[in-house]
Design a protein around this motif. Structure first.
Motif, PDB file in Angstrom:
ATOM      1  N   LEU A 474       0.830  -1.207   0.000  1.00  0.00           N
ATOM      2  CA  LEU A 474       0.000   0.000   0.000  1.00  0.00           C
ATOM      3  C   LEU A 474       0.862   1.254   0.000  1.00  0.00           C
ATOM      4  N   ASP A 475       0.307   2.357  -0.539  1.00  0.00           N
ATOM      5  CA  ASP A 475       0.989   3.649  -0.492  1.00  0.00           C
ATOM      6  C   ASP A 475       1.051   4.134   0.955  1.00  0.00           C
ATOM      7  N   GLU A 476       2.075   4.919   1.258  1.00  0.00           N
ATOM      8  CA  GLU A 476       2.217   5.429   2.627  1.00  0.00           C
ATOM      9  C   GLU A 476       1.074   6.376   2.980  1.00  0.00           C
ATOM     10  N   THR A 477       0.763   7.303   2.087  1.00  0.00           N
ATOM     11  CA  THR A 477      -0.323   8.260   2.310  1.00  0.00           C
ATOM     12  C   THR A 477      -1.183   8.347   1.060  1.00  0.00           C
ATOM     13  N   THR A 478      -2.373   8.893   1.226  1.00  0.00           N
ATOM     14  CA  THR A 478      -3.282   9.072   0.097  1.00  0.00           C
ATOM     15  C   THR A 478      -2.880  10.302  -0.700  1.00  0.00           C
ATOM     16  N   ALA A 479      -2.896  10.181  -2.017  1.00  0.00           N
ATOM     17  CA  ALA A 479      -2.561  11.325  -2.874  1.00  0.00           C
ATOM     18  C   ALA A 479      -3.598  12.425  -2.687  1.00  0.00           C
ATOM     19  N   PRO A 480      -3.171  13.704  -2.621  1.00  0.00           N
ATOM     20  CA  PRO A 480      -4.130  14.807  -2.460  1.00  0.00           C
ATOM     21  C   PRO A 480      -5.186  14.787  -3.559  1.00  0.00           C
ATOM     22  N   GLU A 481      -6.416  15.091  -3.185  1.00  0.00           N
ATOM     23  CA  GLU A 481      -7.525  15.021  -4.130  1.00  0.00           C
ATOM     24  C   GLU A 481      -7.368  16.027  -5.268  1.00  0.00           C
ATOM     25  N   ILE A 482      -6.666  17.115  -5.013  1.00  0.00           N
ATOM     26  CA  ILE A 482      -6.519  18.156  -6.034  1.00  0.00           C
ATOM     27  C   ILE A 482      -5.754  17.648  -7.248  1.00  0.00           C
ATOM     28  N   SER A 483      -4.993  16.577  -7.080  1.00  0.00           N
ATOM     29  CA  SER A 483      -4.257  15.992  -8.195  1.00  0.00           C
ATOM     30  C   SER A 483      -5.067  14.922  -8.915  1.00  0.00           C
ATOM     31  N   ARG A 484      -6.349  14.717  -8.481  1.00  0.00           N
ATOM     32  CA  ARG A 484      -7.134  13.612  -9.037  1.00  0.00           C
ATOM     33  C   ARG A 484      -8.525  14.038  -9.508  1.00  0.00           C
ATOM     34  N   VAL A 485      -8.792  15.347  -9.620  1.00  0.00           N
ATOM     35  CA  VAL A 485     -10.157  15.773  -9.948  1.00  0.00           C
ATOM     36  C   VAL A 485     -10.150  16.831 -11.054  1.00  0.00           C
ATOM     37  N   ASN A 486     -11.348  17.057 -11.596  1.00  0.00           N
ATOM     38  CA  ASN A 486     -11.560  18.138 -12.556  1.00  0.00           C
ATOM     39  C   ASN A 486     -11.463  19.469 -11.816  1.00  0.00           C
ATOM     40  N   LEU A 487     -10.656  20.394 -12.316  1.00  0.00           N
ATOM     41  CA  LEU A 487     -10.393  21.643 -11.609  1.00  0.00           C
ATOM     42  C   LEU A 487     -11.279  22.792 -12.066  1.00  0.00           C
ATOM     43  N   ALA A 488     -12.316  22.506 -12.877  1.00  0.00           N
ATOM     44  CA  ALA A 488     -13.163  23.590 -13.387  1.00  0.00           C
ATOM     45  C   ALA A 488     -13.814  24.373 -12.252  1.00  0.00           C
ATOM     46  N   GLN A 489     -14.346  23.653 -11.256  1.00  0.00           N
ATOM     47  CA  GLN A 489     -14.987  24.337 -10.140  1.00  0.00           C
ATOM     48  C   GLN A 489     -13.960  25.106  -9.310  1.00  0.00           C
ATOM     49  N   VAL A 490     -12.745  24.571  -9.201  1.00  0.00           N
ATOM     50  CA  VAL A 490     -11.683  25.252  -8.454  1.00  0.00           C
ATOM     51  C   VAL A 490     -11.341  26.576  -9.123  1.00  0.00           C
ATOM     52  N   VAL A 491     -11.143  26.546 -10.438  1.00  0.00           N
ATOM     53  CA  VAL A 491     -10.800  27.768 -11.177  1.00  0.00           C
ATOM     54  C   VAL A 491     -11.927  28.788 -11.068  1.00  0.00           C
ATOM     55  N   LEU A 492     -13.177  28.321 -11.176  1.00  0.00           N
ATOM     56  CA  LEU A 492     -14.321  29.231 -11.066  1.00  0.00           C
ATOM     57  C   LEU A 492     -14.377  29.864  -9.686  1.00  0.00           C
ATOM     58  N   GLN A 493     -14.131  29.085  -8.642  1.00  0.00           N
ATOM     59  CA  GLN A 493     -14.131  29.624  -7.280  1.00  0.00           C
ATOM     60  C   GLN A 493     -13.033  30.669  -7.106  1.00  0.00           C
ATOM     61  N   LEU A 494     -11.840  30.354  -7.576  1.00  0.00           N
ATOM     62  CA  LEU A 494     -10.721  31.278  -7.408  1.00  0.00           C
ATOM     63  C   LEU A 494     -10.944  32.567  -8.194  1.00  0.00           C
ATOM     64  N   LYS A 495     -11.464  32.441  -9.415  1.00  0.00           N
ATOM     65  CA  LYS A 495     -11.763  33.645 -10.190  1.00  0.00           C
ATOM     66  C   LYS A 495     -12.852  34.465  -9.506  1.00  0.00           C
ATOM     67  N   GLY A 496     -13.821  33.777  -8.902  1.00  0.00           N
ATOM     68  CA  GLY A 496     -14.877  34.479  -8.180  1.00  0.00           C
ATOM     69  C   GLY A 496     -14.379  35.217  -6.958  1.00  0.00           C
ATOM     70  N   MET A 497     -13.262  34.769  -6.399  1.00  0.00           N
ATOM     71  CA  MET A 497     -12.666  35.441  -5.242  1.00  0.00           C
ATOM     72  C   MET A 497     -11.771  36.610  -5.647  1.00  0.00           C
ATOM     73  N   GLY A 498     -11.669  36.859  -6.951  1.00  0.00           N
ATOM     74  CA  GLY A 498     -10.858  37.979  -7.397  1.00  0.00           C
ATOM     75  C   GLY A 498      -9.432  37.623  -7.731  1.00  0.00           C
ATOM     76  N   ILE A 499      -9.124  36.352  -7.861  1.00  0.00           N
ATOM     77  CA  ILE A 499      -7.763  35.945  -8.223  1.00  0.00           C
ATOM     78  C   ILE A 499      -7.679  35.950  -9.744  1.00  0.00           C
ATOM     79  N   HIS A 500      -6.873  36.845 -10.292  1.00  0.00           N
ATOM     80  CA  HIS A 500      -6.815  37.024 -11.745  1.00  0.00           C
ATOM     81  C   HIS A 500      -6.324  35.771 -12.447  1.00  0.00           C
ATOM     82  N   ASP A 501      -5.216  35.225 -11.998  1.00  0.00           N
ATOM     83  CA  ASP A 501      -4.664  34.024 -12.621  1.00  0.00           C
ATOM     84  C   ASP A 501      -4.528  32.942 -11.556  1.00  0.00           C
TER      85      ASP A 501
END
Length: 816
Positions: A474-501
């Motif tokens: 078995l792996d020692e730890t679980t891989a972070p979810e951010i490396s295993r999912v669609n980031l469309a909602q993440v980008v939309l959230q960050l842009k909504g918070m005023g983060i340009h890039d």
């Protein structure tokens, strides 16, 4: 502004007349917790440092006690002394927020803390989860300790990037590294830098960012200026976990301080199986029954990957224990031979795979055993059985849980743990755009956490349903979810918070450039971003909705096709899990096949020829017309009593009509009552956001606009919202294999399996067997779908038929 606790004593949360005795009892329990001995040290560290890392075992009391210590200590209030009277009236930065990765943990822990502090949930202490906000019932900003899911605090940060309400944010269960948790780290760090009064900013990182992303540097300067105008006190952050990767978080917060709190841990004996177990549900059943028969007292905790496996095993356990009780009464004292054991083993095999009723058995004791289930989608009234003490007449509890019981919640009395070694894991292929939810092996860290649940009250035992050699791989730890999912909602959230890039965002673990690029492309196709990758007005509206960008786009397109009311219902129903209850089983048993046939017949009246979205609408509309349902609301015993009386009154009024109670209607039609109730609550929340004025961060929709019987408008609305998830039929889409031949021999003709090719990506997919279009002859030529599921094959779910030429009409920029 409504009166605050300082200006109206009547608004203060008053303890009930009997609460003083309860508080004394709770205080005795609190003093015995390991974390209580460190309360002064923790408060001093939080006061002197902006970031504190706390590592403490599950059950040490960190989630319930540390927020209370900080609130009761009052030292953080010293930072408010030099604030001007004008800003002091705003009462900013007076609240403690504790984040949880799961709604179950946020609700249960908030309830426990409210009991310990002698108040009702929603007054001094409250919880805030998706579609359920139990805070500030006494007026604006009156709750002082808020337990919220990561996603809810992120949504708050969209409108308030400085997190002005909070002076202390506790990031709990940080080791799980869920998607929302990782983003929240960056959001909180950004607000902390803007509010800091020290040179905490990482100058090296800041310089590299400022050279490449001038707009983001300008935004951060404006945030610092605004924080200075409001005289915001420093934001203090506590990162808590049971198994924290200290090095990772210390490098992310360079000036953080670290404290480790020992837990109450007794020795745990770990046992492995000699061979791999192909059927871990059957293996878990046999192990639990052997423990119950041969081992001493103590509750059993079984870890399974998902709710479906949990409900199936719960039904099997209840049926076996019931049969065992009847068999025990029928045999004489001398009939305890090996022949009897063989009969019992045969009985276990005979019930394996039989259908289980999702609506029955919760909270019932079978042969002295209380079988409880625990997973995130379970309603609070059913979760409570897993946390309560054993009732009279109960000798043992068997709790079946997902990985939520690893660290998020504490279950008392566990002495035996059965670990299937499995969990459900999201995975995303950025090359193909396919996202899947699959059953995967746990990591070594997860396995150790599961074992630890058996050693809290006394020496315990862990039964791992896999060999020791498998644990070593078995792996020692679980891989972070951010490396295993669609980031469309993440980008939309960050842009909504005023983060340009979003690429400049300070991620705890930086996602791949390919995944980020794929997210930008999806949002650009949905017109949430313009040619310069700036957030459009339409994108800002999407960011207001607590939905996946695809569902948000589907809802925002509905006014064009005059089907807003229908889309609100459809999206709410699709957001709830497993609306239809389909009894399991191989069909070999008469009871099993009979129950399955009844369910199929009941579901047939809802099934629409056009697909799943119209089918969901039919279910919801029939339920509203034929059933009596009183929505749950916030409140204590008085509120529950009022709702019960309201239900009885409604039942009397409708006694002469065809309406029946909600539970009876769901049982009769083989519909999951809890899923339907959740869909109703989700619809109410979405309706409120859509109908709210734009000046109040709403969308200003008329949510009552309906297409009526015009099915074409509804289907065009579906194609406009889901045009990125369209698929065309491939020829020869009916496959004949052994399982289909077996069904045909039994007279089951619903065996057609549509094979399709996605418009985007060209992947070959199949209609899922639970889809209402599955087996339609002929299959529709073109469909849109809401979910892509990858198991042994690639399936589409939530499929609805459309005309292929509509795609060019509803999305001319994409389909020419």
């Amino acid at each position: 502004m409504p009166p605050t606790p300082s200006s109206s004593k009547a608004k203060r949360p008053l303890p009930s007349p009997t609460s003083n005795g309860h508080r004394r009892q709770h205080m005795e329990v609190r003093k015995k917790l390991p974390v209580y001995q460190f309360r002064k040290e923790i408060c001093e560290l939080v006061y002197q440092n902006e970031v504190v890392l706390v590592v403490a075992e599950t059950g040490s009391g960190k989630s319930t006690q540390i927020p209370q210590f900080i609130y009761e200590n009052g030292k953080l209030k010293n930072f408010h002394k030099n604030i001007s009277s004008a800003n002091r009236k705003l009462r900013l930065a007076h609240t403690i927020c504790v984040t949880q990765p799961r709604r179950v943990a946020a609700i249960t822990v908030a309830k426990r803390v409210a009991e310990e502090m002698g108040c009702e949930t929603g007054t001094l202490v409250g919880h805030r989860v998706r579609f359920d906000d139990s805070t500030d019932i006494q007026g604006r900003n009156t709750s002082r300790i808020i337990y919220a899911t990561d996603g809810m605090l992120l949504r708050e940060a969209t409108a308030d990037p400085l997190l002005t309400r909070y002076q202390c944010i506790v990031l709990d269960e940080s080791h799980e590294r869920s998607l929302q948790t990782d983003i929240l780290f960056g959001v909180v760090k950004r607000a902390m830098k803007a509010r800091t009064r020290s040179k905490y900013i990482d100058e090296k990182n800041s310089c590299s960012v400022s050279e490449e992303f001038e707009k983001d540097k300008l935004i951060q300067m404006r945030m610092r200026k605004k924080a200075k105008e409001l005289e915001l006190v420093p934001l203090h952050v506590i990162v808590m976990s049971a198994t924290l990767e200290v090095e990772t978080f210390q490098s992310y917060f360079p000036q953080s301080k670290y404290i480790k709190i020992p837990g109450r841990q007794f020795p745990v004996q770990t046992l492995f199986t000699p061979d791999y177990q192909e059927d871990y549900i059957d293996s878990a059943l046999s192990t639990a029954l052997q423990i119950h028969k041969y081992e001493e007292e103590g509750d059993i905790l079984i870890f399974l990957p998902g709710s479906e496996e949990i409900e199936n095993l719960a039904g099997l356990l209840r049926k076996y224990l019931s049969e065992e009780s009847e068999l025990g009464r029928s045999i004489s004292s001398d009939e305890k031979s090996g022949e009897h054991e063989i009969k019992k083993r045969d009985m276990v095999q005979s019930i394996k795979g039989m259908g289980t009723d999702l609506h029955s058995g919760h909270g019932s004791i079978v042969n002295g055993v209380l079988v409880c289930v625990l997973y995130a989608a379970l309603p609070p009234e059913q979760q409570i059985f897993a946390f309560q003490s054993k009732p009279q007449g109960c000798s043992r509890k068997i709790i079946l849980s997902t990985n939520i019981a690893e660290t998020s919640v504490t279950l008392d009395g566990i002495r035996f743990v059965i670990d299937s070694g499995k969990c459900k894991e999201r995975d995303y292929n950025s090359a193909t755009g396919m996202e899947s939810l699959t059953v995967a092996d746990v990591s070594k860290a997860q396995a150790r956490q599961r074992s630890g649940r058996a050693g809290r009250v006394s020496a315990g035992m862990t039964f791992r349903l896999y060999p020791e050699i498998a644990f070593d791989t078995l792996d020692e730890t679980t891989a972070p979810e951010i490396s295993r999912v669609n980031l469309a909602q993440v980008v939309l959230q960050l842009k909504g918070m005023g983060i340009h890039d979003p690429r400049s965002f300070d991620f705890l673990t930086t996602p791949s450039q390919q995944a980020m690029l794929k997210a930008f492309k999806q949002l650009y196709a949905l017109e949430a971003l313009d040619d310069t990758m700036e957030l459009t007005t339409y994108g800002k509206e999407m960011a207001k909705l607590p939905l996946d960008p695809t569902f948000a786009h589907l809802l925002l397109q509905s006014p064009k096709y005059e089907c807003t009311a229908e889309m609100l219902t459809a999206i709410s129903m699709l957001s709830a899990e497993n609306i239809f209850y389909r009894p399991g089983g191989s069909g070999d048993s008469e009871d099993s096949s009979g129950l399955s046939a009844k369910a199929a017949a009941a579901h047939k009246r809802f099934t629409s020829y056009e697909g799943d979205i119209p089918t969901m609408l039919t279910v919801y509309n029939c339920w509203r017309k034929e059933a009596i349902y009183i929505s749950s609301a916030k409140g204590g015993k008085k509120e529950r009593k009022r709702r019960r009386m309201q239900m009885e009154e409604a039942s009397r009024k409708n006694s002469k009509s065809s309406k029946i109670l909600h539970g009876d209607w769901c049982t009769r039609n083989f519909i999951s009552g809890r899923a339907l109730a959740r869909a109703h609550d989700v619809r109410q929340q979405l309706s409120e956001i859509c109908s709210r004025e734009t000046s109040r961060n709403g969308l200003g929709f008329d949510v009552n606009v309906s297409c009526g019987d015009d099915i074409v408008k509804l289907l065009k609305g579906a194609s406009a919202g889901l045009f990125l998830q369209a698929a065309s039929r491939v020829s020869n889409s009916v496959e004949i294999n052994k399982s289909i031949r077996k069904d045909m021999q039994k007279g089951i003709t619903n065996t057609g399996r549509g094979r399709y090719k996605t418009k985007i990506g060209g992947a070959e997919v199949n209609l899922h067997p639970t889809c209402s279009l599955f087996g339609r002859n002929p299959p529709p030529k073109c469909v849109v779908y809401t979910e892509l599921l990858v198991t042994k094959r690639t399936y589409i779910r939530g499929a609805t038929q459309i005309k292929e030429e509509w795609l060019a009409e509803v999305a001319p920029k994409f389909f020419r």
